[in-house]
Design a protein around this motif. Structure first.
Motif, PDB file in Angstrom:
ATOM      1  N   ARG A  88      -5.569   1.152  -2.121  1.00 62.80           N
ATOM      2  CA  ARG A  88      -4.909  -0.112  -1.758  1.00 62.80           C
ATOM      3  C   ARG A  88      -5.057  -0.388  -0.275  1.00 62.80           C
ATOM      4  O   ARG A  88      -5.194  -1.528   0.155  1.00 62.80           O
ATOM      5  CB  ARG A  88      -3.436  -0.063  -2.128  1.00 62.80           C
ATOM      6  N   GLY A  89      -5.012   0.696   0.527  1.00 60.48           N
ATOM      7  CA  GLY A  89      -5.201   0.543   1.967  1.00 60.48           C
ATOM      8  C   GLY A  89      -6.535  -0.118   2.271  1.00 60.48           C
ATOM      9  O   GLY A  89      -6.627  -1.020   3.108  1.00 60.48           O
TER      10      GLY A  89
ATOM     11  N   GLY B 211      -1.206   9.427  -6.778  1.00 64.98           N
ATOM     12  CA  GLY B 211      -0.474   8.405  -6.028  1.00 64.98           C
ATOM     13  C   GLY B 211      -1.049   8.201  -4.643  1.00 64.98           C
ATOM     14  O   GLY B 211      -1.219   7.073  -4.180  1.00 64.98           O
ATOM     15  N   LEU B 212      -1.387   9.321  -4.014  1.00 66.10           N
ATOM     16  CA  LEU B 212      -1.952   9.231  -2.662  1.00 66.10           C
ATOM     17  C   LEU B 212      -3.300   8.527  -2.679  1.00 66.10           C
ATOM     18  O   LEU B 212      -3.595   7.697  -1.825  1.00 66.10           O
ATOM     19  CB  LEU B 212      -2.110  10.645  -2.076  1.00 66.10           C
ATOM     20  N   LEU B 213      -4.106   8.866  -3.684  1.00 65.38           N
ATOM     21  CA  LEU B 213      -5.432   8.241  -3.757  1.00 65.38           C
ATOM     22  C   LEU B 213      -5.291   6.738  -4.010  1.00 65.38           C
ATOM     23  O   LEU B 213      -5.997   5.922  -3.418  1.00 65.38           O
ATOM     24  CB  LEU B 213      -6.257   8.896  -4.871  1.00 65.38           C
TER      25      LEU B 213
ATOM     26  N   PHE C  47      -3.156   4.429   8.098  1.00 67.42           N
ATOM     27  CA  PHE C  47      -2.480   4.849   6.874  1.00 67.42           C
ATOM     28  C   PHE C  47      -3.510   5.245   5.806  1.00 67.42           C
ATOM     29  O   PHE C  47      -3.367   6.263   5.121  1.00 67.42           O
ATOM     30  CB  PHE C  47      -1.598   3.692   6.370  1.00 67.42           C
TER      31      PHE C  47
ATOM     32  N   VAL D 233      -2.837  -0.245   9.014  1.00 68.92           N
ATOM     33  CA  VAL D 233      -3.334  -0.121   7.638  1.00 68.92           C
ATOM     34  C   VAL D 233      -4.468   0.899   7.579  1.00 68.92           C
ATOM     35  O   VAL D 233      -4.507   1.767   6.697  1.00 68.92           O
ATOM     36  CB  VAL D 233      -3.809  -1.492   7.099  1.00 68.92           C
TER      37      VAL D 233
ATOM     38  N   ALA E 199      -8.321  -7.512   3.261  1.00 63.08           N
ATOM     39  CA  ALA E 199      -7.581  -8.773   3.196  1.00 63.08           C
ATOM     40  C   ALA E 199      -7.162  -9.250   4.590  1.00 63.08           C
ATOM     41  O   ALA E 199      -7.411 -10.403   4.965  1.00 63.08           O
ATOM     42  CB  ALA E 199      -6.362  -8.625   2.297  1.00 63.08           C
TER      43      ALA E 199
ATOM     44  N   ILE F 242       0.813  -1.214   0.000  1.00 64.82           N
ATOM     45  CA  ILE F 242       0.000   0.000   0.000  1.00 64.82           C
ATOM     46  C   ILE F 242       0.847   1.265   0.000  1.00 64.82           C
ATOM     47  O   ILE F 242       0.388   2.312  -0.426  1.00 64.82           O
ATOM     48  CB  ILE F 242      -1.013   0.037   1.177  1.00 64.82           C
TER      49      ILE F 242
ATOM     50  N   PRO G 183       2.563   3.016  -4.041  1.00 65.00           N
ATOM     51  CA  PRO G 183       2.105   4.074  -4.958  1.00 65.00           C
ATOM     52  C   PRO G 183       2.655   5.451  -4.607  1.00 65.00           C
ATOM     53  O   PRO G 183       2.714   6.330  -5.473  1.00 65.00           O
ATOM     54  CB  PRO G 183       0.584   4.067  -4.788  1.00 65.00           C
TER      55      PRO G 183
ATOM     56  N   ALA H 256      -2.812   4.897  -3.119  1.00 67.86           N
ATOM     57  CA  ALA H 256      -2.348   4.278  -1.870  1.00 67.86           C
ATOM     58  C   ALA H 256      -3.523   4.069  -0.920  1.00 67.86           C
ATOM     59  O   ALA H 256      -3.653   3.016  -0.295  1.00 67.86           O
ATOM     60  CB  ALA H 256      -1.289   5.153  -1.217  1.00 67.86           C
TER      61      ALA H 256
ATOM     62  N   ASP I 141       4.262  10.820 -10.005  1.00 62.61           N
ATOM     63  CA  ASP I 141       2.919  11.226  -9.603  1.00 62.61           C
ATOM     64  C   ASP I 141       2.328  12.299 -10.502  1.00 62.61           C
ATOM     65  O   ASP I 141       3.030  13.041 -11.156  1.00 62.61           O
ATOM     66  CB  ASP I 141       2.995  11.754  -8.166  1.00 62.61           C
TER      67      ASP I 141
ATOM     68  N   TYR J  11      -8.236  -2.101   0.285  1.00 66.74           N
ATOM     69  CA  TYR J  11      -8.164  -3.516  -0.098  1.00 66.74           C
ATOM     70  C   TYR J  11      -7.389  -4.323   0.955  1.00 66.74           C
ATOM     71  O   TYR J  11      -7.795  -5.427   1.335  1.00 66.74           O
ATOM     72  CB  TYR J  11      -7.464  -3.708  -1.446  1.00 66.74           C
ATOM     73  N   ALA J  12      -6.278  -3.744   1.405  1.00 63.74           N
ATOM     74  CA  ALA J  12      -5.421  -4.470   2.354  1.00 63.74           C
ATOM     75  C   ALA J  12      -6.143  -4.680   3.684  1.00 63.74           C
ATOM     76  O   ALA J  12      -6.043  -5.751   4.289  1.00 63.74           O
ATOM     77  CB  ALA J  12      -4.122  -3.705   2.580  1.00 63.74           C
TER      78      ALA J  12
ATOM     79  N   THR K 209      -3.622   8.924   4.132  1.00 60.58           N
ATOM     80  CA  THR K 209      -3.339   9.144   2.704  1.00 60.58           C
ATOM     81  C   THR K 209      -4.590   9.639   1.987  1.00 60.58           C
ATOM     82  O   THR K 209      -4.494  10.472   1.077  1.00 60.58           O
ATOM     83  CB  THR K 209      -2.845   7.858   2.017  1.00 60.58           C
TER      84      THR K 209
END
Lengths: 141, 660
Positions: free
Chosen positions: B40-41, B33-35, B18, B15, B47, A16, A19, B37, A24, B43-44, B22
């Motif tokens: 993904r946060g 990039g921040l969005l 974070f 997670v 998980a 995570i 990215p 991340a 960017d 999703y993680a 972000t």
């Protein structure tokens, strides 16, 4: 077992965070006024559909129906007019922009997309997406 | 496996923190990039929580009694099925389920909007991740389901494994209990999605109908789950608690009703915003209240501040919830005040007799209902604050207030759709209301002639009749008009009509379901009951029914011992059925439980409870209730589910965006 769990957890953390290190870019917010107008247009159309349904179901006298419908139609006309003027000013901006970039190479022709529909009743020029004439309210086919 | 679950669950905390940070940064800087991340946060988080849930399931199924949660909620003899669902039988496990659903929904929302709504998404993810942070703190640090058992050996604490577990609370060993909590939780947690979008709209100032369109289906889905969850809870109480009813205005029942009331109000008032651009602040307030009330409901169930049959024992989470709730209230209120100027109505109300005003009355009534239920639920706490004693207001108090409000709402259900938008003239009013009103009056007269004298019941049946009439007329009239225009046959016309505006006709279906349920509720006015001490061969009466006790059977298995009374039930000397209520004693939990037997028809339920032996141990005490129309409540709930599903179908041809 617990090493395995730490491994899974840490790899998710890495995944995570990744990215943030990529090359960017930023996004640009959408034009808000246009959205608002599109909203309004949707609303007026919905209102007209409801009004016609209410009338068909007998919840509305014919007189009320005509008056209210007329007011909706003129409102729709106003909204579409605004939307169009905005679209064309945006288009002009783009053309200007393109011209600056192209230099003197070519003069871009104005888009021919704006075909119009004429009302069979009063002859007023209406926009292609209009369902009703903005002057007399007749349904356009 | 416990380590694995515990460590993975622990990772949820960093997670989600974070993700929240972000997401917030992405909203401010608009950096992709921040969005990404933050996404993904989400999703993680899903998980790691899923893996933790699987680990707990493994422990439950393999009966690892070194884990406190497993030992207190299951035992070896418990059937496998109940071992699996023991995940939500206790406080810690059900909190993990709550957390899990939050992460599932966050991941779904993050995925659905991965290519769109870039402006709103950072804040949406921020709100959802903040909720995740809160629940991860609870699950990881305060109510951890992976906690091991400890025993005091002299002056050192040592881990130990119990020989057998406590077993699952007998009251929970029932099929309705298996699906009731997850369904209700989905309803509760689902309210976070519209809330997150509303907050995002408030922060970004994109207050148009965008956020409403985006969350329409979420709002409807979670509303439906909440409704079904509440009714399943009622069904469970009815068959398992053995007091003859399904709703007792218990604090936890009320807690689940509160967000349902506000979200029902929202589903109606949002139509005014869509059509007239009015009530923007109000709609925001309703979405925010629904979320906060859902959190409040969870808090009420777990804090121990009110006592309830559904509540978990005092879990010490009270202060944490109080802090989170107050932060939520302050944060949302300040945002609303900050944006109040942008939320001004676009149009004004034109007429008192119009669809708009119908919706307004509807909202007023829902607001009243919410306040009344909230007040009644919190009254013990409030009274303790001022008088030092917990004074509980009972079901009669709630009934006195809620029956009139409920009937008024039911009346609006029938009357509202007959009103036109903007303005309805007196003449058309007469035309729309004349026949249904006359029909209902005749209907009351017939019921009166048949001997029904209860005023509320007569009113309720009359209104139900009126509403059903108007709904049928809506479908028939609409289909006839379509038939005339399109040349389709009547049934195809009706199908096409409803498929072209699923929200309108799904809504009517839900209204019809409400009518059916109200008939069921009204049945309560005619409940009768009797209590008898019987030995083998004895008989007793209830209304037209005669019950004859045949035998009393004692049995035993690994899980429990039981005593069953077998009775024959006669009506007019004709044998109808054998009815056998049972009393059980569960060994592991050392708790008794009653297994009622219900003979159910559309007209009435015969509900028999075996209370136990009489004092000298020669006879058993049996309580029999005759409850008219109870099945209507379950049938209504079923129709409601279908109506909700129908309303979620996409319209056939969206060209004329309709709806009401």
């Amino acid at each position: 077992m617990s090493y395995f769990a730490y491994l899974i957890g840490l790899s998710f953390l890495v995944w995570i965070v990744l990215p943030l290190f990529k090359k960017d870019s930023t996004w640009i917010s959408l034009y808000m006024e246009a959205e608002e107008l599109a909203d309004k247009k949707q609303r007026v159309y919905g209102n007209i559909a409801d009004l016609e349904f209410d009338f068909a179901m007998g919840r509305l006298s014919e007189e009320d129906f005509k008056i209210i419908r007329q007011s909706f139609l003129s409102e729709a006309g106003r909204v579409i007019e605004k939307l169009e003027s905005q679209k064309s000013s945006k288009l002009m901006d783009r053309i200007k922009n393109d011209l600056e970039h192209l230099g003197k190479k070519k003069k871009k022709k104005k888009s021919k997309k704006r075909t119009a529909v004429f009302c069979t009743e009063c002859g007023t020029e209406n926009l292609t997406e209009a369902k009703f004439c903005m002057k007399c309210g007749k349904e356009l086919s | 496996m416990a380590d694995l679950g515990n460590i993975l669950l622990f990772f949820l905390f960093p997670v989600s923190v974070f993700t929240a940070l972000t997401a917030l940064a992405a909203g401010i800087t608009k950096r992709r990039g921040l969005l990404e991340a933050a996404r993904r946060g989400a999703y993680a988080a899903f998980a790691v929580t899923t893996l933790a849930v699987l680990a707990l399931e493994y422990l439950l199924v393999t009966s690892d009694f070194s884990i406190e949660y497993v030992a207190s909620n299951t035992n070896f003899a418990l059937p496998l099925f109940y071992k699996i669902v023991a995940l939500w039988a206790g406080h810690n496990g059900s909190l993990l389920l709550w957390t899990w659903i939050v992460t599932i929904f966050s991941a779904i929302v993050a995925y659905q909007h991965r290519h769109k709504n870039n402006d709103l998404m950072p804040y949406v993810l921020f709100v959802m991740a903040t909720t995740m942070v809160f629940f991860s703190i609870l699950s990881v640090f305060i109510s951890n389901p992976f906690q091991t058992l400890y025993q005091d050996f002299g002056n050192t604490l040592q881990e130990f494994t119990a020989r057998d577990g406590h077993g699952l609370n007998p009251l929970l060993q029932h099929p309705a209990m298996v699906i009731h909590p997850p369904v209700l939780f989905i309803g509760y947690v689902g309210s976070v999605v519209p809330f997150a979008f509303a907050i995002a709209a408030l922060i970004t100032g994109k207050l148009g109908s965008g956020w409403i369109h985006t969350t329409r289906r979420w709002a409807l889905t979670t509303w439906g789950f909440l409704a079904v969850g509440i009714i399943l809870g009622g069904k469970w109480a009815y068959v398992e608690l053995g007091w003859g009813g399904y709703w007792a205005w218990d604090p936890v029942e009320n807690a689940s009703l509160l967000p349902w009331l506000t979200s029902t109000a929202y589903l109606h008032s949002v139509m005014i915003q869509e059509r007239k651009g009015m009530l923007k602040i109000w709609n925001m307030a309703l979405v925010i209240s629904t979320y906060l009330l859902a959190i409040f409901g969870t808090f009420l169930t777990r804090s121990g501040i009110v006592s309830s049959v559904h509540a978990f024992a005092n879990s010490g989470l009270g202060p944490a919830f109080a802090v989170f709730l107050s932060m939520g209230i302050i944060f949302s209120l300040s945002l609303l005040i900050y944006r109040r100027k942008d939320l001004k109505p676009d149009e004004e109300m034109e007429s008192l007799v119009s669809r708009e005003s119908g919706f307004l009355f509807n909202n007023l009534l829902f607001l009243l209902a919410t306040i009344a239920v909230l007040w009644g639920t919190m009254f013990p706490v409030i009274s303790e604050l001022f008088t030092g004693d917990q004074i509980t207001v009972g079901p009669p108090w709630f009934n006195n207030i809620m029956i009139p409000i409920g009937l008024a709402l039911l009346l609006l259900t029938g009357a509202g759709p007959l009103l036109a938008w903007r303005h309805t003239s007196v003449e058309t009013l007469k035309r729309s209301f004349g026949w249904p009103t006359l029909g209902s009056i005749i209907f009351i007269a017939i019921l009166f002639a048949f001997g029904i004298r209860d005023g509320w019941a007569l009113g309720s049946f009359a209104i139900s009749f009126f509403v059903m009439w108007t709904i049928v007329v809506e479908f028939v009239k609409g289909a006839n008009i379509r038939k005339k225009n399109s040349g389709e046959n009547f049934f195809l016309a009706m199908y096409m009509l409803s498929r072209k505006n699923t929200r309108r006709y799904g809504g009517y279906l839900i209204h019809a379901a409400m009518v059916v349920m109200f008939v069921g509720f009204t049945g309560n006015a005619f409940n009768t009951e009797t209590r008898a001490e019987v030995g083998e061969g004895d008989s007793f009466q209830l209304g037209p029914y005669t019950f004859k006790a045949l035998t009393i059977i004692d049995e035993q298995n690994d899980n429990y011992s039981s005593q069953t009374l077998e009775m024959e039930m006669y009506r007019d000397n004709r044998l109808i059925d054998t009815i056998s209520p049972q009393k059980r004693f569960y060994f592991a939990s050392e708790q008794p439980s009653t297994e009622v037997d219900i003979y159910s028809t559309i007209r009435e339920d015969i509900y028999a409870v075996l209370s136990g032996m009489n004092n000298d141990g020669t006879k058993v005490i049996v309580q029999v209730y005759r409850n008219p129309f109870v099945s209507m409540v379950w049938i209504g709930a079923f129709i409601m589910g279908i109506g909700t599903l129908f309303a979620m179908l996409p319209n056939l041809r969206e060209s004329k965006a309709g709806g009401e």
